[in-house]
Scaffold this motif. Structure first.
Motif, mmCIF file in Angstrom:
data_model
loop_
_atom_site.group_PDB
_atom_site.id
_atom_site.type_symbol
_atom_site.label_atom_id
_atom_site.label_comp_id
_atom_site.label_asym_id
_atom_site.label_seq_id
_atom_site.Cartn_x
_atom_site.Cartn_y
_atom_site.Cartn_z
ATOM 1 N N TYR A 1 1.121 -1.101 0.086
ATOM 2 C CA TYR A 1 0.145 0.001 0.011
ATOM 3 C C TYR A 1 0.913 1.114 0.003
ATOM 4 C CZ TYR A 1 -3.644 -3.164 0.759
ATOM 5 O OH TYR A 1 -4.490 -4.241 0.816
ATOM 6 N N SER A 2 0.634 2.151 -0.998
ATOM 7 C CA SER A 2 1.463 3.332 -1.156
ATOM 8 C C SER A 2 0.797 4.627 -0.857
ATOM 9 C CB SER A 2 1.615 3.403 -2.707
ATOM 10 O OG SER A 2 0.509 3.649 -3.473
ATOM 11 N N ASP A 3 -0.429 4.417 -0.305
ATOM 12 C CA ASP A 3 -1.254 5.694 0.031
ATOM 13 C C ASP A 3 -1.444 6.565 -1.311
ATOM 14 O OD1 ASP A 3 -1.253 4.775 2.950
ATOM 15 O OD2 ASP A 3 0.566 5.773 3.321
ATOM 16 N N LYS B 1 6.407 6.620 -2.941
ATOM 17 C CA LYS B 1 6.272 5.477 -1.915
ATOM 18 C C LYS B 1 5.762 4.305 -2.751
ATOM 19 C CE LYS B 1 3.890 3.753 2.183
ATOM 20 N NZ LYS B 1 2.988 4.176 3.257
ATOM 21 N N ALA B 2 5.203 4.166 -3.773
ATOM 22 C CA ALA B 2 4.779 3.459 -4.646
ATOM 23 C C ALA B 2 6.188 2.957 -5.244
ATOM 24 C CB ALA B 2 3.730 3.621 -5.881
ATOM 25 N N GLN B 3 6.998 3.684 -5.596
ATOM 26 C CA GLN B 3 8.315 3.431 -6.676
ATOM 27 C C GLN B 3 9.154 2.731 -5.610
ATOM 28 O OE1 GLN B 3 10.125 6.804 -8.435
ATOM 29 N NE2 GLN B 3 11.810 5.651 -9.066
ATOM 30 N N GLU B 4 9.213 3.263 -4.189
ATOM 31 C CA GLU B 4 10.106 2.323 -3.230
ATOM 32 C C GLU B 4 9.482 1.183 -2.894
ATOM 33 O OE1 GLU B 4 9.627 5.170 -0.064
ATOM 34 O OE2 GLU B 4 11.098 6.678 -0.762
ATOM 35 N N ASP C 1 -3.808 5.704 -9.980
ATOM 36 C CA ASP C 1 -2.620 6.580 -10.536
ATOM 37 C C ASP C 1 -1.477 6.692 -9.921
ATOM 38 O OD1 ASP C 1 -1.903 8.473 -12.758
ATOM 39 O OD2 ASP C 1 -1.916 9.952 -11.132
ATOM 40 N N GLY C 2 -1.328 6.896 -8.727
ATOM 41 C CA GLY C 2 0.053 7.127 -7.864
ATOM 42 C C GLY C 2 0.685 5.720 -7.822
ATOM 43 N N ALA C 3 -0.041 4.598 -7.803
ATOM 44 C CA ALA C 3 0.475 3.264 -7.695
ATOM 45 C C ALA C 3 1.139 2.940 -8.962
ATOM 46 C CB ALA C 3 -0.458 2.203 -7.077
ATOM 47 N N THR C 4 0.339 3.229 -10.005
ATOM 48 C CA THR C 4 0.876 2.905 -11.438
ATOM 49 C C THR C 4 2.091 3.864 -11.877
ATOM 50 O OG1 THR C 4 -1.295 2.080 -11.938
ATOM 51 C CG2 THR C 4 -0.023 2.596 -13.662
ATOM 52 N N ALA D 1 9.743 2.671 -11.203
ATOM 53 C CA ALA D 1 10.583 1.597 -10.832
ATOM 54 C C ALA D 1 10.933 0.826 -11.684
ATOM 55 C CB ALA D 1 10.032 0.725 -9.513
ATOM 56 N N VAL D 2 9.983 0.435 -12.737
ATOM 57 C CA VAL D 2 10.226 -0.695 -13.667
ATOM 58 C C VAL D 2 11.289 -0.038 -14.658
ATOM 59 C CG1 VAL D 2 9.118 -1.564 -15.774
ATOM 60 C CG2 VAL D 2 8.168 -2.022 -13.238
ATOM 61 N N LYS D 3 10.895 1.245 -15.244
ATOM 62 C CA LYS D 3 11.818 2.078 -16.182
ATOM 63 C C LYS D 3 13.286 1.888 -15.682
ATOM 64 C CE LYS D 3 12.735 6.425 -18.131
ATOM 65 N NZ LYS D 3 12.121 8.116 -17.950
ATOM 66 N N GLU D 4 13.548 1.996 -14.363
ATOM 67 C CA GLU D 4 14.982 2.098 -13.754
ATOM 68 C C GLU D 4 15.549 0.830 -13.854
ATOM 69 O OE1 GLU D 4 16.773 2.767 -9.638
ATOM 70 O OE2 GLU D 4 15.365 4.384 -10.162
ATOM 71 N N ALA D 5 14.773 -0.285 -13.507
ATOM 72 C CA ALA D 5 14.971 -1.606 -13.288
ATOM 73 C C ALA D 5 15.449 -2.211 -14.681
ATOM 74 C CB ALA D 5 14.104 -2.479 -12.575
#
Length: 154
Positions: free
Chosen positions: A36-38, A43-46, A64-67, A73-77
């Motif tokens: 849960y990213s609130d 926070k969702a990226q972390e 939206d925020g979670a996506t 994060a996926v872009k970076e990975a």
């Protein structure tokens, strides 16, 4: 598969996660615990970085925020050699950019124009003394991919 949502107990997010998970019933894929990213993209990226470290092959964001955070994060990975798929929910300029740039495969977008139209029709019917149907109105969603992202607006 990593699951990133907004807040525990929010019915729309519960339904989105449950619907996503049900698509994998009977398959060999396993779902991680919902994180849960609130609704906060940072926070969702972390949280997504953590599930990526745990070895997920895909990530789903339930709002939206979670996506947006998951896609970051996926872009970076993926820029570091990973091959993780990201999908999500909610239309925003940032999520459309993630699809255009390839770090997100697709997202589901509600149809606010249909929601507004149906709401006005219901309000007019009530003002005219008509009874409303007791059934729910399905206003649908749109699958947004590279093929149609440029036709989707805010």
């Amino acid at each position: 598969i990593g699951l990133i949502s907004a807040q525990a107990g929010v019915q729309s997010c519960i339904d989105r996660v449950d619907g996503f998970k049900s698509a994998f019933d009977g398959t060999s894929f396993t779902m991680g615990e919902v994180q849960y990213s609130d609704g906060d993209a940072v926070k969702a990226q972390e949280l997504t970085n953590a599930v990526i470290q745990d070895g997920v092959i895909a990530v789903y964001g339930a709002n939206d925020g979670a996506t947006n955070g998951a896609a970051n994060a996926v872009k970076e990975a993926n820029s570091n050699g990973a091959n993780i798929i990201c999908v999500g929910f909610d239309n925003s300029s940032s999520n459309r950019a993630h699809v255009r740039d390839g770090e997100m495969l697709a997202f589901m977008a509600q149809n606010p124009n249909v929601m507004g139209e149906k709401s006005i029709e219901a309000a007019v019917a009530l003002m005219n003394g008509e009874a409303l149907s007791e059934s729910n109105e399905d206003t649908g969603v749109s699958d947004v991919t590279k093929d149609n992202v440029d036709q989707i607006e805010d």
